[in-house]
Design a protein around this motif. Structure first.
Motif, PDB file in Angstrom:
ATOM      1  N   GLY A  67       0.815  -1.214   0.000  1.00  0.00           N
ATOM      2  CA  GLY A  67       0.000   0.000   0.000  1.00  0.00           C
ATOM      3  C   GLY A  67       0.844   1.258   0.000  1.00  0.00           C
ATOM      4  O   GLY A  67       0.514   2.238  -0.672  1.00  0.00           O
ATOM      5  N   ILE A 115       0.520   4.265  -2.782  1.00  0.00           N
ATOM      6  CA  ILE A 115       0.122   5.613  -2.368  1.00  0.00           C
ATOM      7  C   ILE A 115       1.217   6.618  -2.709  1.00  0.00           C
ATOM      8  O   ILE A 115       0.945   7.724  -3.198  1.00  0.00           O
ATOM      9  N   THR A 116       2.468   6.242  -2.473  1.00  0.00           N
ATOM     10  CA  THR A 116       3.591   7.126  -2.797  1.00  0.00           C
ATOM     11  C   THR A 116       3.628   7.428  -4.291  1.00  0.00           C
ATOM     12  O   THR A 116       3.795   8.580  -4.704  1.00  0.00           O
ATOM     13  N   TYR A 124       0.565   9.792  -5.313  1.00  0.00           N
ATOM     14  CA  TYR A 124       0.736  11.191  -4.945  1.00  0.00           C
ATOM     15  C   TYR A 124       1.855  11.858  -5.746  1.00  0.00           C
ATOM     16  O   TYR A 124       1.774  13.034  -6.103  1.00  0.00           O
ATOM     17  N   HIS A 131      -4.331   4.812  -6.305  1.00  0.00           N
ATOM     18  CA  HIS A 131      -4.751   5.324  -5.003  1.00  0.00           C
ATOM     19  C   HIS A 131      -5.806   4.423  -4.371  1.00  0.00           C
ATOM     20  O   HIS A 131      -5.777   4.171  -3.154  1.00  0.00           O
ATOM     21  N   GLY A 182      -4.170   1.227  -3.155  1.00  0.00           N
ATOM     22  CA  GLY A 182      -3.355   1.582  -2.004  1.00  0.00           C
ATOM     23  C   GLY A 182      -4.190   1.799  -0.755  1.00  0.00           C
ATOM     24  O   GLY A 182      -3.843   1.324   0.333  1.00  0.00           O
ATOM     25  N   GLN A 183      -5.323   2.505  -0.902  1.00  0.00           N
ATOM     26  CA  GLN A 183      -6.206   2.746   0.243  1.00  0.00           C
ATOM     27  C   GLN A 183      -6.813   1.436   0.759  1.00  0.00           C
ATOM     28  O   GLN A 183      -6.934   1.234   1.976  1.00  0.00           O
ATOM     29  N   ILE A 189      -7.456  11.552  -5.710  1.00  0.00           N
ATOM     30  CA  ILE A 189      -6.723  12.400  -4.766  1.00  0.00           C
ATOM     31  C   ILE A 189      -7.251  13.817  -4.933  1.00  0.00           C
ATOM     32  O   ILE A 189      -7.231  14.377  -6.015  1.00  0.00           O
ATOM     33  N   HIS A 202     -13.674   9.699   3.449  1.00  0.00           N
ATOM     34  CA  HIS A 202     -12.211   9.695   3.568  1.00  0.00           C
ATOM     35  C   HIS A 202     -11.803   9.869   5.025  1.00  0.00           C
ATOM     36  O   HIS A 202     -10.946   9.138   5.536  1.00  0.00           O
ATOM     37  N   GLU A 232      -0.985  13.835   7.462  1.00  0.00           N
ATOM     38  CA  GLU A 232      -1.943  14.206   6.408  1.00  0.00           C
ATOM     39  C   GLU A 232      -2.691  15.500   6.716  1.00  0.00           C
ATOM     40  O   GLU A 232      -2.657  16.441   5.910  1.00  0.00           O
TER      41      GLU A 232
END
Length: 268
Positions: free
Chosen positions: A49, A53-54, A57, A76, A79-80, A131, A139, A198
């Motif tokens: 994940g 995510i990296t 973004y 994303h 990853g989430q 995103i 979220h 975040e």
């Protein structure tokens, strides 16, 4: 800064993979034993994940879009899902380690996992996994579920460490086992601090860009730099906390000797 961040991320992902594999290789009969729960957390959430995510973004900030789209959304979303699965494992780890026979603990952990699933369904059916500079309520529901899981792990770990420390001073408990609870607690606190990255990053971005926050230039320049700094800081925290958990489950001979020496000096 980007090179430093890349090196730190690589080290963090490698260490997460090593710890995850070693935890899953511990011979236990229960598929959802505490060791396996944390092993899945590191492999699925921290490693798989985290990479997705990296990447999501990084690509998003380079394109300068107010909202991501297409392939970025897919990265994303997966990853989430991976991260949410990992934190469900953290909830099960806490319940099975500290409250294995408490019915209320099973109800609480199961309820929070159910809410976490609802947050994912809400995002998938209503908000989407793009995103965004202004994410929706589902979220944040998922975010607070993950934060709750870490706070529970920290609270339970420190409570048991306090009990075991007193017993260890009387020679009624193994000092190394007592220290393991401390390391678990520190690991959870470190992850709580990372969780605040975040909302802090979003607040700093809004403060720096103001009304111009949705422009491509702001996202590419300010957003890109902020993401790089945030990833570097959180990855350093992750390296430290993962190393703590490594010592908790796989203490080196030198670390064992140090804990034993400290325990002996306190008794004396």
């Amino acid at each position: 800064m980007q090179i430093v961040t890349g090196i730190v991320l690589l080290l963090q992902f490698c260490l997460a993979g090593v710890v995850g594999v070693r935890l899953l290789r511990i011979p236990v009969g229960d598929r959802l034993s505490p060791e396996r729960c944390l092993g899945w957390f590191f492999l699925v959430a921290n490693l798989f994940g985290g990479v997705l995510i990296t990447a999501a973004y990084g690509i998003w900030s380079s394109r300068g879009q107010a909202e991501s789209s297409g392939f970025i959304d897919l990265l994303h979303a997966v990853g989430q899902l991976s991260i949410s699965f990992g934190y469900a494992m953290v909830l099960l780890f806490t319940q099975r380690t500290f409250y294995p026979r408490a019915k209320w603990a099973s109800i609480v952990s199961g309820s929070v996992i159910a809410v976490l699933v609802v947050s994912l369904l809400g995002r998938g059916l209503h908000e989407g996994f793009a995103i965004s500079l202004e994410p929706g309520p589902f979220h944040w529901i998922g975010y607070y579920c993950r934060l709750f899981a870490l706070l529970c792990a920290a609270t339970a770990s420190f409570a048991y460490w306090s009990q075991m420390k007193r017993r260890a001073r009387l020679g009624l408990a193994d000092p190394l086992v007592a220290n393991r609870f401390l390391l678990w607690g520190l690991w959870a606190v470190g992850n709580v601090l990372m969780a605040f990255a975040e909302p802090v990053a979003r607040s700093v971005y809004a403060w720096l860009t103001g009304a111009d926050g949705a422009s491509a230039q702001s996202i590419q320049q300010v957003g890109g730099s902020l993401i790089t700094i945030t990833l570097c800081v959180t990855s350093l925290f992750s390296l430290a906390t993962t190393a703590l958990l490594f010592l908790a489950f796989f203490p080196t001979d030198r670390y064992r000797s140090w804990i034993a020496a400290r325990a002996t000096s306190r008794r004396g």
